[in-house]
Enzyme design. Structure first.
Site, PDB file in Angstrom:
ATOM      1  N   CYS A 255      59.677 -50.488 -69.665  1.00 27.33           N
ATOM      2  CA  CYS A 255      59.634 -49.067 -70.031  1.00 27.33           C
ATOM      3  C   CYS A 255      61.013 -48.422 -70.040  1.00 27.33           C
ATOM      4  O   CYS A 255      61.193 -47.338 -70.587  1.00 27.33           O
ATOM      5  CB  CYS A 255      58.702 -48.299 -69.098  1.00 27.33           C
ATOM      6  SG  CYS A 255      57.041 -48.957 -69.078  1.00 27.33           S
TER       7      CYS A 255
ATOM      8  N   HIS B 197      60.491 -40.674 -68.870  1.00 26.32           N
ATOM      9  CA  HIS B 197      59.480 -41.661 -69.263  1.00 26.32           C
ATOM     10  C   HIS B 197      58.113 -41.060 -68.951  1.00 26.32           C
ATOM     11  O   HIS B 197      57.873 -40.529 -67.867  1.00 26.32           O
ATOM     12  CB  HIS B 197      59.714 -42.953 -68.491  1.00 26.32           C
ATOM     13  CG  HIS B 197      58.637 -43.962 -68.676  1.00 26.32           C
ATOM     14  ND1 HIS B 197      58.109 -44.261 -69.908  1.00 26.32           N
ATOM     15  CD2 HIS B 197      57.974 -44.741 -67.774  1.00 26.32           C
ATOM     16  CE1 HIS B 197      57.178 -45.180 -69.765  1.00 26.32           C
ATOM     17  NE2 HIS B 197      57.067 -45.485 -68.486  1.00 26.32           N
TER      18      HIS B 197
ATOM     19  N   ASN C 137      51.201 -43.617 -71.471  1.00 21.53           N
ATOM     20  CA  ASN C 137      52.459 -44.314 -71.259  1.00 21.53           C
ATOM     21  C   ASN C 137      52.642 -45.363 -72.362  1.00 21.53           C
ATOM     22  O   ASN C 137      51.907 -46.348 -72.413  1.00 21.53           O
ATOM     23  CB  ASN C 137      52.421 -44.978 -69.869  1.00 21.53           C
ATOM     24  CG  ASN C 137      53.657 -45.780 -69.550  1.00 21.53           C
ATOM     25  OD1 ASN C 137      54.464 -46.073 -70.425  1.00 21.53           O
ATOM     26  ND2 ASN C 137      53.798 -46.150 -68.288  1.00 21.53           N
TER      27      ASN C 137
HETATM   28  N1  COA Z   1      39.137 -44.080 -62.341  1.00 19.35           N
HETATM   29  C1  COA Z   1      38.522 -43.810 -61.188  1.00 19.35           C
HETATM   30  N2  COA Z   1      38.947 -44.293 -60.006  1.00 19.35           N
HETATM   31  C2  COA Z   1      40.048 -45.060 -60.025  1.00 19.35           C
HETATM   32  C3  COA Z   1      40.730 -45.391 -61.201  1.00 19.35           C
HETATM   33  C4  COA Z   1      40.235 -44.869 -62.403  1.00 19.35           C
HETATM   34  N3  COA Z   1      40.804 -45.089 -63.587  1.00 19.35           N
HETATM   35  N4  COA Z   1      41.798 -46.172 -60.905  1.00 19.35           N
HETATM   36  C5  COA Z   1      41.780 -46.340 -59.570  1.00 19.35           C
HETATM   37  N5  COA Z   1      40.718 -45.670 -59.045  1.00 19.35           N
HETATM   38  C6  COA Z   1      40.302 -45.579 -57.662  1.00 19.35           C
HETATM   39  C7  COA Z   1      40.834 -46.719 -56.804  1.00 19.35           C
HETATM   40  O1  COA Z   1      40.006 -47.849 -56.950  1.00 19.35           O
HETATM   41  C8  COA Z   1      40.759 -46.120 -55.435  1.00 19.35           C
HETATM   42  O2  COA Z   1      39.449 -46.188 -54.985  1.00 19.35           O
HETATM   43  P1  COA Z   1      39.142 -46.516 -53.432  1.00 19.35           P
HETATM   44  O3  COA Z   1      39.762 -45.385 -52.658  1.00 19.35           O
HETATM   45  O4  COA Z   1      37.665 -46.548 -53.398  1.00 19.35           O
HETATM   46  O5  COA Z   1      39.811 -47.820 -53.176  1.00 19.35           O
HETATM   47  C9  COA Z   1      41.090 -44.639 -55.676  1.00 19.35           C
HETATM   48  O6  COA Z   1      40.855 -44.414 -57.068  1.00 19.35           O
HETATM   49  C10 COA Z   1      42.516 -44.271 -55.350  1.00 19.35           C
HETATM   50  O7  COA Z   1      43.354 -45.274 -55.861  1.00 19.35           O
HETATM   51  P2  COA Z   1      44.902 -45.143 -55.849  1.00 19.35           P
HETATM   52  O8  COA Z   1      45.523 -46.357 -56.480  1.00 19.35           O
HETATM   53  O9  COA Z   1      45.361 -44.770 -54.474  1.00 19.35           O
HETATM   54  O10 COA Z   1      45.071 -43.894 -56.821  1.00 19.35           O
HETATM   55  P3  COA Z   1      46.378 -43.081 -57.141  1.00 19.35           P
HETATM   56  O11 COA Z   1      46.132 -41.672 -56.903  1.00 19.35           O
HETATM   57  O12 COA Z   1      47.596 -43.699 -56.524  1.00 19.35           O
HETATM   58  O13 COA Z   1      46.523 -43.280 -58.706  1.00 19.35           O
HETATM   59  C11 COA Z   1      47.720 -44.523 -60.320  1.00 19.35           C
HETATM   60  C12 COA Z   1      46.647 -44.575 -59.264  1.00 19.35           C
HETATM   61  C13 COA Z   1      47.792 -45.903 -60.973  1.00 19.35           C
HETATM   62  C14 COA Z   1      47.350 -43.488 -61.362  1.00 19.35           C
HETATM   63  C15 COA Z   1      49.083 -44.149 -59.671  1.00 19.35           C
HETATM   64  O14 COA Z   1      49.320 -44.948 -58.538  1.00 19.35           O
HETATM   65  C16 COA Z   1      50.233 -44.309 -60.610  1.00 19.35           C
HETATM   66  O15 COA Z   1      50.311 -43.631 -61.628  1.00 19.35           O
HETATM   67  N6  COA Z   1      51.204 -45.182 -60.288  1.00 19.35           N
HETATM   68  C17 COA Z   1      52.331 -45.408 -61.130  1.00 19.35           C
HETATM   69  C18 COA Z   1      51.910 -46.291 -62.262  1.00 19.35           C
HETATM   70  C19 COA Z   1      52.897 -46.320 -63.387  1.00 19.35           C
HETATM   71  O16 COA Z   1      53.526 -45.346 -63.697  1.00 19.35           O
HETATM   72  N7  COA Z   1      52.990 -47.478 -64.033  1.00 19.35           N
HETATM   73  C20 COA Z   1      53.796 -47.658 -65.168  1.00 19.35           C
HETATM   74  C21 COA Z   1      55.210 -47.838 -64.824  1.00 19.35           C
HETATM   75  S1  COA Z   1      56.226 -47.943 -66.228  1.00 19.35           S
END
Ligand code: COA
Length: 329
Positions: free
Chosen positions: A115, A248, A278
């Site tokens: 990215c 980004h 993204n």
């Molecule tokens: N819909 C519903 N629930 C979801 C889900 C979705 N699409 N994706 C994950 N969950 C759930 C998880 O399973 C977890 O459930 P649990 O508590 O029962 O285990 C809960 O939501 C919380 O998960 P978590 O990973 O802590 O959520 P978060 O608030 O951190 O959000 C991301 C997850 C991926 C959105 C976030 O971590 C993120 O954006 N990270 C950066 C990713 C990124 O930018 N990547 C590209 C880099 S170039």
């Protein structure tokens, strides 16, 4: 590194099919509300039958028109992508062919910095401007090829698209910042080809993207702030001197955290992730081209481009348009 640049033109290509959060609700256990609350994303575009080079071509054609040059004026093409059409030839060579520039000597190649790829391409291109007059740089991705559409943790985040710029030499100094941290290799990756063993053909490995979202989140907040501060220091400017930050487009909450930590109004950060999700290496040039279309990039703007991605990689570029030329610091 100290050199100059002018952005002659920019363009973008949306992939053909718009996928809303409601569409994804039908595939995986998720909800529109969860996706919006945790990411800010409401839709993304996914290709139907266009590959990375097709999207790149559309963005390039728009950038060439916007730059008011002939395509034959282009002497180098750099495509930033982690989803090329094929392993070889490079997407840049395919774009050269699709532009009809086969008979001309064009310096064409791809780079993969995930990215952060467009920022890396920008930095590389500005270093090459003493040898090539007009350089076409493109961020283009068909991430839909490497997404596991049954994994709710990743499939809601990403989309396809392309953005392009034409760069030429300007009149002012420029400074970039870009880095990578290889010790974080595992937190965001997609497997590639297997090593061959005993000259046996092996089945293709899983190519899906896997991610430890929370680790990437923390990393992103840290390095976005670090990268912005680095280019500001190089330019002897403060955040108040900056009119627009084009980050980004990964997650609204990441950008919000950075704004809070830097005590900057969130409105200074341009966001179109609501619509695009993204798009990896395409995200910054798409956002730049859209901001340009909206009249946000005029003669008076100082702009920072900043990003992060798999590697993990990150970087920033400061573009200073005050003084008549696009000035990248
Ligand atoms: N819909 C519903 N629930 C979801 C889900 C979705 N699409 N994706 C994950 N969950 C759930 C998880 O399973 C977890 O459930 P649990 O508590 O029962 O285990 C809960 O939501 C919380 O998960 P978590 O990973 O802590 O959520 P978060 O608030 O951190 O959000 C991301 C997850 C991926 C959105 C976030 O971590 C993120 O954006 N990270 C950066 C990713 C990124 O930018 N990547 C590209 C880099 S170039």
């Amino acid at each position: 590194m100290n050199n100059t640049v002018k952005i002659l033109g920019c363009g973008l290509a949306k992939a053909q099919q718009k996928i809303t959060n409601y569409d994804l609700e039908k595939r995986v256990e998720t909800s529109h509300e969860w996706i919006v609350q945790r990411t800010g994303i409401t839709s993304r575009y996914v290709t139907i039958d266009e590959n990375t080079s097709d999207l790149a071509l559309r963005a390039a054609v728009q950038a060439i028109e916007n730059a008011k040059i002939e395509k034959t004026d282009i002497q180098a093409i750099i495509v930033a992508t982690m989803t090329p059409d094929c392993l070889t030839p490079s997407t840049a060579c395919i774009v050269q062919a699709k532009l009809g520039l086969n008979d001309l000597p064009v310096f064409a190649f791809d780079i993969n910095a995930a990215c952060s790829g467009f920022l890396y391409a920008f930095q590389l291109a500005s270093d090459l401007l003493n040898r090539y007059k007009n350089i076409l740089i493109i961020g283009s991705e068909t991430l839909s090829k490497m997404i596991n559409w049954n994994d709710r943790g990743t499939c809601v985040l990403f989309g396809d698209g392309a953005g392009a710029m034409i760069l030429t030499a300007g009149t002012r100094n420029l400074y970039h910042y870009a880095n990578s941290e290889g010790d974080l290799l595992g937190v965001l990756k997609a497997e590639g080809l297997n090593l061959i063993k005993d000259l046996q053909n092996l089945a293709p490995v899983e190519q899906f993207l896997t991610m430890q979202g929370n680790d990437v989140f923390r990393f992103a907040v840290r390095v976005l702030k670090e990268s912005i501060e680095n280019v500001l220091n190089q330019a002897h400017l403060t955040i108040e001197d900056i009119d627009l930050i084009i980050p980004h487009q990964a997650n609204y909450r990441i950008i919000n955290h950075v704004a809070k930590r830097m005590k900057v109004d969130l409105s200074k950060f341009y966001m179109n992730l609501q619509e695009f999700g993204n798009t990896s290496a395409a995200s910054i040039p798409i956002a730049y081209a859209q901001a340009f279309e909206q009249g946000l990039i005029d003669e008076q703007k100082r702009i920072i481009l900043v990003g992060f991605g798999s590697g993990l990689t990150y970087g920033a570029t400061l573009i200073d348009k005050r003084g008549g030329e696009d000035c990248v610091k």
